[in-house]
Design a protein around this motif. Structure first.
Motif, PDB file in Angstrom:
ATOM      1  N   VAL A 160      38.949  29.908  45.249  1.00 31.85           N
ATOM      2  CA  VAL A 160      38.463  29.454  44.134  1.00 31.85           C
ATOM      3  C   VAL A 160      37.662  28.099  44.694  1.00 31.85           C
ATOM      4  O   VAL A 160      37.953  27.364  45.490  1.00 31.85           O
ATOM      5  N   LEU A 161      36.420  27.934  43.832  1.00 25.94           N
ATOM      6  CA  LEU A 161      35.487  26.798  44.106  1.00 25.94           C
ATOM      7  C   LEU A 161      34.935  26.269  42.896  1.00 25.94           C
ATOM      8  O   LEU A 161      35.069  26.931  41.830  1.00 25.94           O
ATOM      9  N   PHE A 162      34.489  25.045  42.958  1.00 24.57           N
ATOM     10  CA  PHE A 162      33.892  24.271  41.807  1.00 24.57           C
ATOM     11  C   PHE A 162      32.576  23.939  41.926  1.00 24.57           C
ATOM     12  O   PHE A 162      32.158  23.558  43.227  1.00 24.57           O
ATOM     13  N   LEU A 163      31.537  24.167  41.060  1.00 20.58           N
ATOM     14  CA  LEU A 163      30.167  23.925  41.136  1.00 20.58           C
ATOM     15  C   LEU A 163      29.606  22.922  40.046  1.00 20.58           C
ATOM     16  O   LEU A 163      29.808  23.118  38.904  1.00 20.58           O
ATOM     17  N   TYR A 164      29.113  21.927  40.638  1.00 19.31           N
ATOM     18  CA  TYR A 164      28.392  20.835  39.750  1.00 19.31           C
ATOM     19  C   TYR A 164      27.083  20.737  39.726  1.00 19.31           C
ATOM     20  O   TYR A 164      26.474  20.518  41.019  1.00 19.31           O
ATOM     21  N   ALA A 165      26.272  20.931  38.801  1.00 19.54           N
ATOM     22  CA  ALA A 165      24.839  20.743  38.766  1.00 19.54           C
ATOM     23  C   ALA A 165      24.366  19.613  38.074  1.00 19.54           C
ATOM     24  O   ALA A 165      25.007  19.125  37.039  1.00 19.54           O
ATOM     25  N   ASP A 166      23.283  19.086  38.295  1.00 19.54           N
ATOM     26  CA  ASP A 166      22.616  17.896  37.645  1.00 19.54           C
ATOM     27  C   ASP A 166      22.402  18.037  36.361  1.00 19.54           C
ATOM     28  O   ASP A 166      22.152  17.194  35.717  1.00 19.54           O
ATOM     29  N   SER A 167      22.189  19.308  35.943  1.00 15.50           N
ATOM     30  CA  SER A 167      22.060  19.545  34.375  1.00 15.50           C
ATOM     31  C   SER A 167      23.397  19.169  33.616  1.00 15.50           C
ATOM     32  O   SER A 167      23.284  19.132  32.459  1.00 15.50           O
ATOM     33  N   GLY A 168      24.323  19.009  34.336  1.00 13.42           N
ATOM     34  CA  GLY A 168      25.704  18.387  33.753  1.00 13.42           C
ATOM     35  C   GLY A 168      26.533  19.621  33.402  1.00 13.42           C
ATOM     36  O   GLY A 168      27.721  19.578  32.923  1.00 13.42           O
ATOM     37  N   ASP A 169      26.230  21.000  34.094  1.00 12.76           N
ATOM     38  CA  ASP A 169      27.166  21.887  34.094  1.00 12.76           C
ATOM     39  C   ASP A 169      28.131  22.103  34.928  1.00 12.76           C
ATOM     40  O   ASP A 169      27.821  21.687  36.437  1.00 12.76           O
ATOM     41  N   SER A 171      31.166  24.507  36.940  1.00 15.24           N
ATOM     42  CA  SER A 171      31.604  25.955  36.809  1.00 15.24           C
ATOM     43  C   SER A 171      32.702  26.111  37.663  1.00 15.24           C
ATOM     44  O   SER A 171      32.973  25.446  38.645  1.00 15.24           O
ATOM     45  N   ILE A 172      33.523  27.116  37.604  1.00 19.63           N
ATOM     46  CA  ILE A 172      34.663  27.528  38.088  1.00 19.63           C
ATOM     47  C   ILE A 172      34.328  28.810  38.507  1.00 19.63           C
ATOM     48  O   ILE A 172      34.040  29.955  37.911  1.00 19.63           O
ATOM     49  N   ILE A 173      34.403  29.343  39.955  1.00 15.53           N
ATOM     50  CA  ILE A 173      34.097  30.587  40.542  1.00 15.53           C
ATOM     51  C   ILE A 173      35.656  31.155  41.285  1.00 15.53           C
ATOM     52  O   ILE A 173      36.020  30.145  42.091  1.00 15.53           O
ATOM     53  N   PHE A 174      35.810  32.343  40.946  1.00 13.99           N
ATOM     54  CA  PHE A 174      37.333  32.452  41.458  1.00 13.99           C
ATOM     55  C   PHE A 174      37.566  33.999  41.908  1.00 13.99           C
ATOM     56  O   PHE A 174      36.723  34.628  41.226  1.00 13.99           O
ATOM     57  N   ASP A 175      38.238  34.145  42.831  1.00 10.54           N
ATOM     58  CA  ASP A 175      38.486  35.564  42.917  1.00 10.54           C
ATOM     59  C   ASP A 175      39.852  36.227  41.892  1.00 10.54           C
ATOM     60  O   ASP A 175      40.712  35.607  41.937  1.00 10.54           O
ATOM     61  N   THR A 176      39.460  36.932  41.171  1.00 11.39           N
ATOM     62  CA  THR A 176      40.421  37.601  40.056  1.00 11.39           C
ATOM     63  C   THR A 176      41.540  38.257  40.678  1.00 11.39           C
ATOM     64  O   THR A 176      42.556  38.582  39.887  1.00 11.39           O
ATOM     65  N   ARG A 177      41.468  38.829  41.820  1.00 18.08           N
ATOM     66  CA  ARG A 177      42.637  39.306  42.502  1.00 18.08           C
ATOM     67  C   ARG A 177      43.596  38.183  43.001  1.00 18.08           C
ATOM     68  O   ARG A 177      44.672  38.484  43.051  1.00 18.08           O
ATOM     69  N   VAL A 178      43.286  37.066  42.888  1.00 16.19           N
ATOM     70  CA  VAL A 178      44.406  35.919  43.299  1.00 16.19           C
ATOM     71  C   VAL A 178      44.559  35.088  41.936  1.00 16.19           C
ATOM     72  O   VAL A 178      45.644  34.978  41.424  1.00 16.19           O
ATOM     73  N   PHE A 179      43.545  34.827  41.118  1.00 20.14           N
ATOM     74  CA  PHE A 179      43.681  34.224  39.844  1.00 20.14           C
ATOM     75  C   PHE A 179      43.159  35.203  38.664  1.00 20.14           C
ATOM     76  O   PHE A 179      41.857  35.207  38.598  1.00 20.14           O
ATOM     77  N   SER A 180      44.001  35.758  37.815  1.00 20.59           N
ATOM     78  CA  SER A 180      43.228  36.617  36.814  1.00 20.59           C
ATOM     79  C   SER A 180      42.550  35.520  35.681  1.00 20.59           C
ATOM     80  O   SER A 180      42.960  34.425  35.658  1.00 20.59           O
TER      81      SER A 180
END
Length: 208
Positions: A160-169, A171-180
């Motif tokens: 799982v990783l986290f992404l922050y952009a200067d737009s103020g967005d 995001s959480i990106i994750f492997d669904t085999r580990v975290f549903s």
């Protein structure tokens, strides 16, 4: 009401096993960064945090804050962790924040005091706990512009990783085999409700 229903929230499958949840313009939400920090803390239990920071930006902060961050952020990582400047536009100087800067630090409360500043300072930041070594991380990140954020998951660095952009967005990106998806939804909802209860004394809430 579920916390996610209070945001401009999108959910997308990036591949068969990888999903991204995005809080669009979360920066406009009261207590947004307290919420973000709770989420990152919950899903990162290892000793270190790894950062991929792409280009200084500062779109959402004042010139005064940018001047402070320009000193505070490099000092934090040099004293509490490690930095490596990659793919600088000026390869002779390779200054912090020119092009790509990767960093690591101990995963503790001191780091979370700095995360909001890091998110504001750079155009784009990825943060996660890595199961692979710092040297492999630096080597892989050299080709950052050829990668997608989820490639850190595909190549075994994290689930799982986290992404922050200067737009103020955010995001959480994750492997669904580990975290549903259901598990991530439920945990975010619980954290949002908990934060709202903790701050109800001053009238603060999570969500618009």
């Amino acid at each position: 009401m579920a916390v996610l229903n209070m945001f401009n929230f999108t959910e997308l499958a990036l591949s068969k096993y990888i999903k991204i949840f995005t809080f669009n313009r979360i920066i406009q939400t009261p207590n947004a960064f307290e919420f973000i920090k709770k989420i990152i803390k919950f899903f990162t239990s290892d000793n270190e945090l790894f950062f991929v920071n792409y280009r200084v930006d500062g779109f959402n902060v004042s010139c005064k804050n940018m001047n402070e961050y320009r000193i505070e952020i490099p000092h934090f990582f040099s004293s509490q962790g490690e930095c490596c400047c990659l793919n600088s536009f000026n390869r002779k100087s390779r200054k912090f924040g020119e092009g790509l800067t990767v960093c690591r630090c101990t995963n503790n409360d001191v780091a979370y005091d700095v995360i909001e500043k890091v998110f504001h300072y750079f155009r784009e930041t990825i943060v996660f706990s890595s199961r692979l070594s710092w040297n492999l991380f630096v080597e892989f990140s050299e080709d950052y512009m050829k990668h997608r954020a989820q490639d850190y998951i595909i190549n075994g660095f994290t689930d799982v990783l986290f992404l922050y952009a200067d737009s103020g967005d955010f995001s959480i990106i994750f492997d669904t085999r580990v975290f549903s998806s259901e598990y991530v939804h439920n945990q975010i909802d619980l954290m949002g409700k908990e934060l709202s209860r903790d701050q109800s004394g001053d009238g603060s809430v999570i969500g618009p």
